[in-house]
Design an enzyme around this catalytic site. Sequence first.
Site, PDB file in Angstrom:
ATOM      1  N   TYR A  16      16.466   3.560   4.708  1.00 59.51           N
ATOM      2  CA  TYR A  16      15.500   4.319   3.920  1.00 59.51           C
ATOM      3  C   TYR A  16      14.751   5.351   4.777  1.00 59.51           C
ATOM      4  O   TYR A  16      14.707   6.539   4.445  1.00 59.51           O
ATOM      5  CB  TYR A  16      14.520   3.346   3.266  1.00 59.51           C
ATOM      6  N   GLN A  17      14.187   4.902   5.880  1.00 59.97           N
ATOM      7  CA  GLN A  17      13.325   5.800   6.688  1.00 59.97           C
ATOM      8  C   GLN A  17      14.130   6.945   7.295  1.00 59.97           C
ATOM      9  O   GLN A  17      13.654   8.072   7.366  1.00 59.97           O
ATOM     10  CB  GLN A  17      12.637   5.037   7.829  1.00 59.97           C
ATOM     11  N   ASP A  52       3.444   2.384   6.979  1.00 62.10           N
ATOM     12  CA  ASP A  52       4.082   1.539   7.991  1.00 62.10           C
ATOM     13  C   ASP A  52       4.425   2.316   9.267  1.00 62.10           C
ATOM     14  O   ASP A  52       4.617   1.732  10.322  1.00 62.10           O
ATOM     15  CB  ASP A  52       5.334   0.872   7.408  1.00 62.10           C
ATOM     16  N   GLU A  61      -2.144   8.373   4.133  1.00 65.84           N
ATOM     17  CA  GLU A  61      -1.847   7.052   3.546  1.00 65.84           C
ATOM     18  C   GLU A  61      -3.139   6.547   2.904  1.00 65.84           C
ATOM     19  O   GLU A  61      -4.210   6.622   3.502  1.00 65.84           O
ATOM     20  CB  GLU A  61      -1.355   6.102   4.642  1.00 65.84           C
ATOM     21  N   ASP A 102      -6.177   9.469  -0.590  1.00 68.69           N
ATOM     22  CA  ASP A 102      -5.191   9.673  -1.643  1.00 68.69           C
ATOM     23  C   ASP A 102      -4.429  10.980  -1.388  1.00 68.69           C
ATOM     24  O   ASP A 102      -5.035  12.019  -1.102  1.00 68.69           O
ATOM     25  CB  ASP A 102      -5.939   9.724  -2.978  1.00 68.69           C
ATOM     26  N   GLY A 103      -3.118  10.906  -1.527  1.00 66.99           N
ATOM     27  CA  GLY A 103      -2.267  12.064  -1.258  1.00 66.99           C
ATOM     28  C   GLY A 103      -2.594  13.269  -2.128  1.00 66.99           C
ATOM     29  O   GLY A 103      -2.503  14.416  -1.677  1.00 66.99           O
ATOM     30  N   ASP A 129       6.691   9.389   0.955  1.00 64.57           N
ATOM     31  CA  ASP A 129       7.203   8.017   1.077  1.00 64.57           C
ATOM     32  C   ASP A 129       6.272   7.131   0.282  1.00 64.57           C
ATOM     33  O   ASP A 129       5.373   6.496   0.820  1.00 64.57           O
ATOM     34  CB  ASP A 129       7.217   7.613   2.561  1.00 64.57           C
ATOM     35  N   SER A 130       6.482   7.136  -1.024  1.00 62.40           N
ATOM     36  CA  SER A 130       5.485   6.509  -1.882  1.00 62.40           C
ATOM     37  C   SER A 130       6.010   5.234  -2.517  1.00 62.40           C
ATOM     38  O   SER A 130       7.219   5.049  -2.670  1.00 62.40           O
ATOM     39  CB  SER A 130       5.066   7.526  -2.943  1.00 62.40           C
ATOM     40  N   TYR A 137      15.978  -3.117  -1.771  1.00 58.88           N
ATOM     41  CA  TYR A 137      15.271  -2.404  -2.842  1.00 58.88           C
ATOM     42  C   TYR A 137      15.949  -2.738  -4.174  1.00 58.88           C
ATOM     43  O   TYR A 137      17.144  -3.040  -4.200  1.00 58.88           O
ATOM     44  CB  TYR A 137      15.282  -0.886  -2.588  1.00 58.88           C
TER      45      TYR A 137
HETATM   46  N1  AAT Z   1       8.251   3.151   4.215  1.00 54.81           N
HETATM   47  C1  AAT Z   1       8.036   2.034   3.350  1.00 54.81           C
HETATM   48  C2  AAT Z   1       8.142   2.332   1.991  1.00 54.81           C
HETATM   49  C3  AAT Z   1       7.214   2.599   1.080  1.00 54.81           C
HETATM   50  S1  AAT Z   1       5.591   2.626   1.519  1.00 54.81           S
HETATM   51  C4  AAT Z   1       4.662   3.397   0.295  1.00 54.81           C
HETATM   52  C5  AAT Z   1       3.225   3.644   0.783  1.00 54.81           C
HETATM   53  O1  AAT Z   1       2.605   4.566  -0.115  1.00 54.81           O
HETATM   54  C6  AAT Z   1       2.314   2.415   0.827  1.00 54.81           C
HETATM   55  O2  AAT Z   1       1.860   2.220   2.129  1.00 54.81           O
HETATM   56  C7  AAT Z   1       1.151   2.765  -0.125  1.00 54.81           C
HETATM   57  O3  AAT Z   1      -0.095   2.255   0.283  1.00 54.81           O
HETATM   58  C8  AAT Z   1       1.198   4.287  -0.085  1.00 54.81           C
HETATM   59  N2  AAT Z   1       0.570   4.968  -1.224  1.00 54.81           N
HETATM   60  C9  AAT Z   1       0.598   4.594  -2.530  1.00 54.81           C
HETATM   61  N3  AAT Z   1      -0.091   5.466  -3.288  1.00 54.81           N
HETATM   62  C10 AAT Z   1      -0.563   6.427  -2.463  1.00 54.81           C
HETATM   63  C11 AAT Z   1      -1.348   7.597  -2.663  1.00 54.81           C
HETATM   64  N4  AAT Z   1      -1.784   7.935  -3.884  1.00 54.81           N
HETATM   65  N5  AAT Z   1      -1.639   8.375  -1.582  1.00 54.81           N
HETATM   66  C12 AAT Z   1      -1.203   8.027  -0.339  1.00 54.81           C
HETATM   67  N6  AAT Z   1      -0.457   6.921  -0.103  1.00 54.81           N
HETATM   68  C13 AAT Z   1      -0.134   6.130  -1.143  1.00 54.81           C
HETATM   69  C14 AAT Z   1       7.753   2.869  -0.283  1.00 54.81           C
HETATM   70  C15 AAT Z   1       8.519   1.720  -0.829  1.00 54.81           C
HETATM   71  C16 AAT Z   1       9.351   2.031  -2.044  1.00 54.81           C
HETATM   72  C17 AAT Z   1       9.587   0.794  -2.887  1.00 54.81           C
HETATM   73  C18 AAT Z   1      10.721   0.937  -3.835  1.00 54.81           C
HETATM   74  N7  AAT Z   1      10.764  -0.125  -4.818  1.00 54.81           N
END
Ligand code: AAT
Length: 290
Positions: free
Chosen positions: A64-65, A89, A109, A140-141, A159-160, A228
């Site tokens: 994924y990353q 992460d 994040e 918040d993004g 990466d949400s 996933y």
């Molecule tokens: N790399 C690991 C995968 C992720 S992490 C998704 C991240 O988005 C989380 O740490 C969460 O806290 C952050 N996040 C959620 N909403 C917001 C926002 N509004 N603004 C900033 N950050 C946010 C994704 C996994 C995918 C799962 C698939 N089923």
Amino acid sequence: VIPGWFSEISPMWPGEAHSLKVEKILFQGKSDYQNVMVFQSSSYGKVLVLDGVIQLTERDECAYQEMITHLPLCSIPNPKKVLVIGGGDGGVLREVSRHSSIEHIDICEIDKMVIDVSKQFFPDVAVGYEDPRVKVHIGDGVAFLKAVPEGTYDAVIVDSSDPIGPAQELFEKPFFSLVSKALRPGGVVCTQAESIWLHMHIIEDIVSNCRQIFKGSVNYAWTTVPTYPSGVIGFMLCSTEGPPVDFKHPVNAIDAADCKSNRPLKFYNSEIHAAAFCLPSFAKKVIEAK
Ligand code: AAT
């Protein structure tokens, strides 16, 4: 629910639940935004779970990353300024850092607990924070993007988490509009865009919004991530009006110099980059019709 197993149950994938055998629960907490859990699984290493949904496992996080990062960054020459939204992460930061052209990486994040927990339990992922080019913003993004001057970034990587919870707005049209303004002409965005097996309706909406907003190119790519939901996840890749971007033919291959550390790429390569844009017929029909 099977005792001693974690099952990922959600209305976003009704009628199915992938399960992992739990060796030990290592952390459980509640942040202002979500429930945070880390457990040791018997077959995928440590697992990070937010509100009952798997965010990463040590064994398959590379797929994924690496893909969410190198699909956009290998599609443009010399990326210098990158914004990561979500990705607490640190894994996407780790991957962005490989590109020697990069000068500055902002990450926004929402949840500081995700960052802290990742540094404590996933050092090989959170290593991304050690790069001095990284600047961390907790928030918040959407709010962050509103304050970004137009044309700031070469690339934005979203990466949400899934659209139930704090990430909901990150799947909506106003958000994509803000992203496009934050990008320079010919800049690129790559967003987590769910599964072709489970979420064609969500993908359909994202594609139609992006076609209205991004005047460069609009593409869907996908990869396999066994932990996933449905074992696959996709990405929306778009570019703004300006120098054309042909995502299917990467112009900025990662070379040995970009992996000079003892951390070679585990998943991404140029062949899999091109292949990621080949879609099954049922998905192609919907995505290309939009
Ligand atoms: N790399 C690991 C995968 C992720 S992490 C998704 C991240 O988005 C989380 O740490 C969460 O806290 C952050 N996040 C959620 N909403 C917001 C926002 N509004 N603004 C900033 N950050 C946010 C994704 C996994 C995918 C799962 C698939 N089923």
